[in-house]
Scaffold this active site. Sequence first.
Site, PDB file in Angstrom:
ATOM      1  CG  LEU A 126      -1.986  -1.067   1.319  1.00  0.00           C
ATOM      2  CD1 LEU A 126      -2.747  -0.960   2.637  1.00  0.00           C
ATOM      3  CD2 LEU A 126      -2.962  -0.972   0.142  1.00  0.00           C
ATOM      4  CG  ASP A 127       1.115   3.821  -3.367  1.00  0.00           C
ATOM      5  OD1 ASP A 127       2.081   3.033  -3.477  1.00  0.00           O
ATOM      6  OD2 ASP A 127       0.388   4.168  -4.315  1.00  0.00           O
ATOM      7  N   PRO A 128       2.137   5.032   0.844  1.00  0.00           N
ATOM      8  CG  PRO A 128       4.233   6.041   1.171  1.00  0.00           C
ATOM      9  CD  PRO A 128       3.415   5.322   0.135  1.00  0.00           C
TER      10      PRO A 128
END
Length: 344
Positions: A75-77
């Site tokens: 998951l992206d930040p």
Amino acid sequence: MICNSKLPQLNDLLSIDDDVTDEHYGYHPFSRPIDVLLDYGLIALDKPAGPTSHEVVAWVKRILAVESAGHSGTLDPPTTGLLPIGLGEATKALTVLLLGPKEYYAIARLHAVVPSKMLHDVVSMFIGDIYQRPPQRSSVKREVRVRRIYELEVLEEHGRLLLLRVLCQAGTYVRKLIYDIGEVLGSGASMVELRRTRVSMLDEDDMVRLHDLYDAYMLWREKGEEEKLRSIIKPIEYALMHVKAVVVRDSAVDSICHGAQLAVPGVLKVSKDLQKGDLVGIYTLKGELVALAEAMMSAHEIAEADKGIAFTLKRVIMKPNTYPKAWKSKSSSSSNSSSRSEVV
């Protein structure tokens, strides 16, 4: 004692032969001691916005004082939601989660107002197989590939803001999906927020927060209270509920752990609808995951055969020597004995 009835993939199997298990070796998945569970555990973590997925995994390792952990589906930040984390040997089995769908809730912003009917008509065009090229910042090669959108719906509309629900194949880029919808609309669109709520059979009901994990671990370490920690860390077998199963004799387990292929005489039970080429989980009689394998025979062929390789290994999960050795190495056997690399 909680036993195999807790694992649906081990219910209603086709019986090939009978045998008993030795309770002196191994553990029923839901009855593992905590220190063993920390090496074969699965956590459905609710990732907060801000840190990378790798940073979250590092925090989990620090909280639980474990040497090894890994995640499935980065998951992206800025993205929140379900991040499956495997502990110890369990990391080897996380790839099975890629076989199931993923669900997301996204907030999208249209760059111009469009009629509601036009919006819904265009959104419905993206249900089914679509073509996607991964974005420039992705970790995979930027080649056009096909991904399936199982469900896509507009839940709410507030001016140019939309709340979308997406159920899709693993590897789908929701940000790119929203961009493409905007291109077809002619208005343009961009993603504002994203939350993942499902990965295969794991969903929001399974999710736990980092501070809940910390509290549960400290309750166990300081007071010996296991209940909360056990509710958070699930046995890795939980991740394979959607994968077909084969149960083997105790005498075959250690050979498999050392890389031996599984032959018909070692098989006790299989999924009734097993077909050649299927991915399966190999289990002990107690319900422990031993390995992932590919079926070389159907359930009917295994039931009718007396010999032959029934399954070839894809990934060994269980540590060697968990069960007693029941095979002889070439160096210590006579010329007509089998080695560990041969079938069991």
